[in-house]
Motif scaffolding. Structure first.
Motif, PDB file in Angstrom:
ATOM      1  N   ILE A  12      15.372 126.321  82.325  1.00 54.70           N
ATOM      2  CA  ILE A  12      14.755 124.972  81.976  1.00 54.70           C
ATOM      3  C   ILE A  12      15.339 124.726  83.198  1.00 54.70           C
ATOM      4  CG2 ILE A  12      17.563 123.271  82.424  1.00 54.70           C
ATOM      5  CD1 ILE A  12      17.484 124.105  79.320  1.00 54.70           C
TER       6      ILE A  12
ATOM      7  N   ILE B 242      16.477 121.837  87.138  1.00 56.19           N
ATOM      8  CA  ILE B 242      17.179 120.416  86.927  1.00 56.19           C
ATOM      9  C   ILE B 242      16.821 120.023  88.284  1.00 56.19           C
ATOM     10  CG2 ILE B 242      19.071 118.859  87.422  1.00 56.19           C
ATOM     11  CD1 ILE B 242      20.201 121.052  85.987  1.00 56.19           C
TER      12      ILE B 242
ATOM     13  N   LYS C  41      18.965 122.023  76.906  1.00 55.68           N
ATOM     14  CA  LYS C  41      18.240 120.774  77.840  1.00 55.68           C
ATOM     15  C   LYS C  41      19.015 119.891  76.938  1.00 55.68           C
ATOM     16  CE  LYS C  41      14.119 117.660  78.448  1.00 55.68           C
ATOM     17  NZ  LYS C  41      13.277 117.755  78.175  1.00 55.68           N
TER      18      LYS C  41
ATOM     19  N   ALA D 117      21.889 119.728  78.642  1.00 54.49           N
ATOM     20  CA  ALA D 117      22.340 119.197  80.288  1.00 54.49           C
ATOM     21  C   ALA D 117      22.344 118.100  80.655  1.00 54.49           C
ATOM     22  CB  ALA D 117      20.834 120.573  80.880  1.00 54.49           C
ATOM     23  N   VAL D 118      21.636 116.747  79.214  1.00 51.34           N
ATOM     24  CA  VAL D 118      21.366 115.498  79.681  1.00 51.34           C
ATOM     25  C   VAL D 118      21.887 114.740  79.815  1.00 51.34           C
ATOM     26  CG1 VAL D 118      20.237 114.235  79.067  1.00 51.34           C
ATOM     27  CG2 VAL D 118      18.456 115.923  79.210  1.00 51.34           C
TER      28      VAL D 118
ATOM     29  N   LEU E 251      25.622 116.629  82.486  1.00 48.87           N
ATOM     30  CA  LEU E 251      25.432 116.818  83.596  1.00 48.87           C
ATOM     31  C   LEU E 251      26.402 116.285  85.048  1.00 48.87           C
ATOM     32  CD1 LEU E 251      23.944 119.280  85.307  1.00 48.87           C
ATOM     33  CD2 LEU E 251      22.328 116.800  86.036  1.00 48.87           C
TER      34      LEU E 251
ATOM     35  N   TYR F  18      17.472 111.981  88.194  1.00 43.78           N
ATOM     36  CA  TYR F  18      16.981 113.944  88.162  1.00 43.78           C
ATOM     37  C   TYR F  18      15.764 113.872  87.196  1.00 43.78           C
ATOM     38  CZ  TYR F  18      20.880 114.224  84.987  1.00 43.78           C
ATOM     39  OH  TYR F  18      21.429 113.613  83.980  1.00 43.78           O
ATOM     40  N   ARG F  19      15.664 114.620  87.545  1.00 39.72           N
ATOM     41  CA  ARG F  19      14.983 115.070  85.365  1.00 39.72           C
ATOM     42  C   ARG F  19      15.740 116.288  85.128  1.00 39.72           C
ATOM     43  NH1 ARG F  19       7.947 115.694  86.556  1.00 39.72           N
ATOM     44  NH2 ARG F  19       8.631 116.754  88.578  1.00 39.72           N
ATOM     45  N   ILE F  20      14.910 117.070  84.193  1.00 42.77           N
ATOM     46  CA  ILE F  20      15.490 118.423  83.452  1.00 42.77           C
ATOM     47  C   ILE F  20      14.150 118.701  82.548  1.00 42.77           C
ATOM     48  CG2 ILE F  20      17.146 118.913  81.996  1.00 42.77           C
ATOM     49  CD1 ILE F  20      19.331 117.933  82.692  1.00 42.77           C
TER      50      ILE F  20
ATOM     51  N   GLU G 173      11.868 121.482  80.590  1.00 44.95           N
ATOM     52  CA  GLU G 173      12.197 122.819  79.624  1.00 44.95           C
ATOM     53  C   GLU G 173      11.017 123.784  79.172  1.00 44.95           C
ATOM     54  OE1 GLU G 173      13.868 121.562  75.582  1.00 44.95           O
ATOM     55  OE2 GLU G 173      14.345 123.471  75.786  1.00 44.95           O
TER      56      GLU G 173
END
Lengths: 466, 466
Positions: free
Chosen positions: B306, B308, B416, B419-420, B423, B440-442, B444
């Motif tokens: 993953i 970030i 994921k 985290a979304v 965070l 931001y983007r996460i 995977e």
């Protein structure tokens, strides 16, 4: 806590005593043996005692038959139809004499039984069926004091002597208590159940006074409690509950009661006091879990299931179950040593024994982090480096938190494969070990549906739903 | 250990001293600044000092320019082309005066630079490029003793005074040592690296005598070591390595050195002594990891990745990296709190910052075991039961090891998604927090391949291979 309990007591006393009376009456009408059953039991016991005593005279043996156990005390549950008849020998005969002559007499008596078999506790005895009653005919040394017992069964007549005069008039309380334990699944001190024995239940009633008094006491219990009716304890015990045997200051009558079964009792006692209901006395039999239900359940849970099945060794449950639980612990420990996380496990046995393990996942990454020695212990460092520098690895040897570290292939990334390859290294009891050597199968996921036995499917549902 | 070290020392002394000489010669020819570079540096330094001193006179300021740092001591590596020029003010001027007048002088000097920017440590300074040299022009208080410093940079001239007379004739040892540290990736005391500062390297050479002597000492080090050249330590430090500043008995010159970087040095020192090789002085740049290589690597490892990604806040690395590492720790702690097991994690930043986490698995079962209070704490029991008896659960409330237990749906069974959703609750530093708020983007698994930057791809390979 004190306050809460007092309030609850008052509530029971004021508001709901009628309810409790109704529940008692209704449950007792179901579990109290009828007059016909009582008469039949007494006649059977009487005739057996007479026949044993007669046989003793004919054979020139100084023996005397005695009815013991719940049937002697009027505390058996309707339909149990168990009879314990002891053949009391003089305390000074040899063990060989008792075993030989005892078995001879028992066999003679059992000749007229519908069926019979020899069983083994500390010494052999006969279990026979007469007229629908299961009668255990057990030879024992008739020692003069409980301190002098030569065999574990010799204790039973002393229990009988202690309970009999004290339980008269309280038989219903014992019946309610036993049925309450049955409803909770915690009745029986065998090593399969680890619950409350009949004798333990009787002592609790003698100590507290009534069914309701036992519940009110139990709702305030904590593990580590000691009940010493005769105030003569002579030993420390580390069991969850200690109830000192009134006939033996060294012995804990509740020795085989497990922590969780004690806790189930504490919990149920409190719950019943707060919300009395006849359902507490019902034995719950889980529904059969069919293939579709199993698949749905596994999908919803998202876990992985593994079962080990093998022929159950032909030994009594008190020998079998400790070995099964030992195996369960040993396999669980192995799974966790290899990083598989075990959420639940259980054992079951009839003709076949089955152990099941519910895992977070049956698969793990091929990569495994492997920590080595501290960097500043040079000799260990050299050994670690020479071992891992040329082997297949996912990473170079590196340093984390002061230690060498390397990422290597995991030996077993699948739990079923681990079980297949390493089961023989698990610590197994003697009989289970022999049985495993003869063969076993390991089932994973839907393969478990190959076990079609209804009782297993009920066990599965209970395993999931608890 | 003692014996082993002695043997190794003899080996180096007897058998391979020639090799070591060859390595020294070859490495030094590469890293020792050439005469042209030296001359150019001295001319530039001289002209800058003259200009600052002249400007002081013109402006009526009591200031004096000084060359400090490795360029003043002849211990800079070829091609570094860094110059540190301090503008020394009288120690009794106000901070405001120093900041205003210091910046004024520095700006004036920088007018002729190819490029320049204002930077901020404890107070502002100018970093300018002249003729390919990066020149830091730093105002400081010219205090009379290191005990009287008013700003962290005031210490630097004292370091200069201490090192200069002691390092003459040992410049090559310092150069070798610095390049050796570079090869190990542990040179630089900034908070991005947590390695060895140039001053620390110089002190080690002064203390031990030569490059080889430092390595032989380091091979026997353990974390917790103290080196106190002037034997004047006045404070306890809990750092992995303590090197008491000869100019300040309270200060540990190695305070920012991390345990693992210390261990890397210990390890490399031993390895070099056993197997001297010029490759230890080479800075390794990992190859770019292409899409195919990434997919193959992830498939072989069997883990989940993953990332970030967000815009790196516009602050100096010494501010940025502690915040990135704080975020890394906080996210890792959150993942593990929700039962996701983190095998590796790392941070990287250029225009964008990226945090990556390698997990045992990015998915977990929907089912989660949830333990409640002990059965005998009735009030907690009631609260637990009322909370869970009506909620959606996979199991009834049951008892395990004396505690209530229930199996409930897991809040996040996918890392994921966790985290979304969570965070924003992680503990983030000020600038990183603001940047995350902007977006931001996460990513995977294969989504991480969307980051096509070559430096990131090198970082990825190092992340995997270490």
């Amino acid at each position: 806590m004190r306050l809460l309990n007092s309030r609850k007591r008052l509530q029971v006393g004021d508001g709901t005593m009628d309810d409790i009376d109704k529940i008692r009456t209704s449950v007792l009408s179901r579990i109290r043996p009828g007059d016909a059953e009582k008469q039949k039991l007494h006649e059977l016991a009487h005739s057996m005692i007479e026949r044993i005593d007669d046989l003793g005279k004919i054979e020139g043996l100084d023996i005397r038959a005695r009815l013991v156990g719940s049937s002697a005390r009027g505390t058996w549950l309707a339909g149990e139809r168990d009879l314990d008849i002891f053949i009391m020998f003089q305390p000074d005969v040899t063990r060989e004499f008792l075993e030989e002559k005892g078995l001879f007499v028992a066999r003679k008596i059992a000749e007229k039984a519908e069926s019979c078999e020899e069983r083994y506790a500390e010494h052999p005895y006969i279990s026979a069926v007469f007229d629908g009653f299961e009668v255990d005919i057990v030879p024992a040394f008739g020692v003069h004091s409980a301190a002098d017992i030569r065999s574990a069964v010799d204790r039973t007549p002393f229990h009988n002597n202690y309970v009999l005069p004290r339980i008269r008039g309280f038989e219903d309380e014992v019946l309610l208590m036993k049925q309450f334990m049955k409803g909770a699944g915690i009745y029986g001190s065998e090593l399969k159940t680890h619950g409350f024995s009949g004798y333990l239940v009787e002592l609790l009633v003698i100590h507290c006074g009534s069914f309701m008094d036992v519940l009110e006491a139990a709702c305030g219990w904590k593990p580590g409690m000691t009940i010493d009716i005769e105030k003569h304890a002579s030993m420390e015990h580390k069991d969850p509950l200690v109830v000192v045997d009134p006939t033996d200051p060294d012995r804990n009558v509740a020795a085989s009661l497990s922590l969780d079964n004690l806790c189930i009792f504490i919990d149920r006692a409190c719950e019943f006091l707060e919300n009395p209901d006849a359902s507490y006395f019902n034995v719950k039999v889980p529904d059969v879990l069919d293939d579709d239900g199993f698949r749905k359940m596994m999908k919803a849970r998202g876990t992985s299931l593994i079962a080990i099945e093998f022929r159950a060794p032909d030994v009594v449950e008190d020998v079998l179950f400790p070995q099964l639980h030992k195996m369960e612990e040993s396999v669980k420990e192995m799974l966790e040593r290899y990083d598989f996380r075990v959420y639940n496990s259980a054992v079951r046995a009839d003709a076949n024994a089955v152990l099941i393990f519910e895992l977070e996942a049956s698969g793990l990454p091929d990569l495994k982090k492997h920590a080595g020695p501290q960097v500043w212990s040079r000799q260990h460092a050299l050994a670690f480096k020479s071992k891992y520098s040329d082997s297949i690895a996912f990473s170079n040897i590196h340093i984390r938190d002061g230690k060498y570290m390397v990422e290597i292939p995991r030996k077993y990334s699948n739990a079923k494969k681990l079980a297949v390859m390493e089961l023989s290294k698990c610590s197994l009891g003697k009989h289970v070990g022999l049985s495993i050597k003869e063969g076993y199968r390991i089932l994973e996921g839907d393969e478990i549906l190959k076990i079609r036995d209804e009782e297993f499917r009920r066990f599965l549902r209970r395993f999931f739903e608890k």
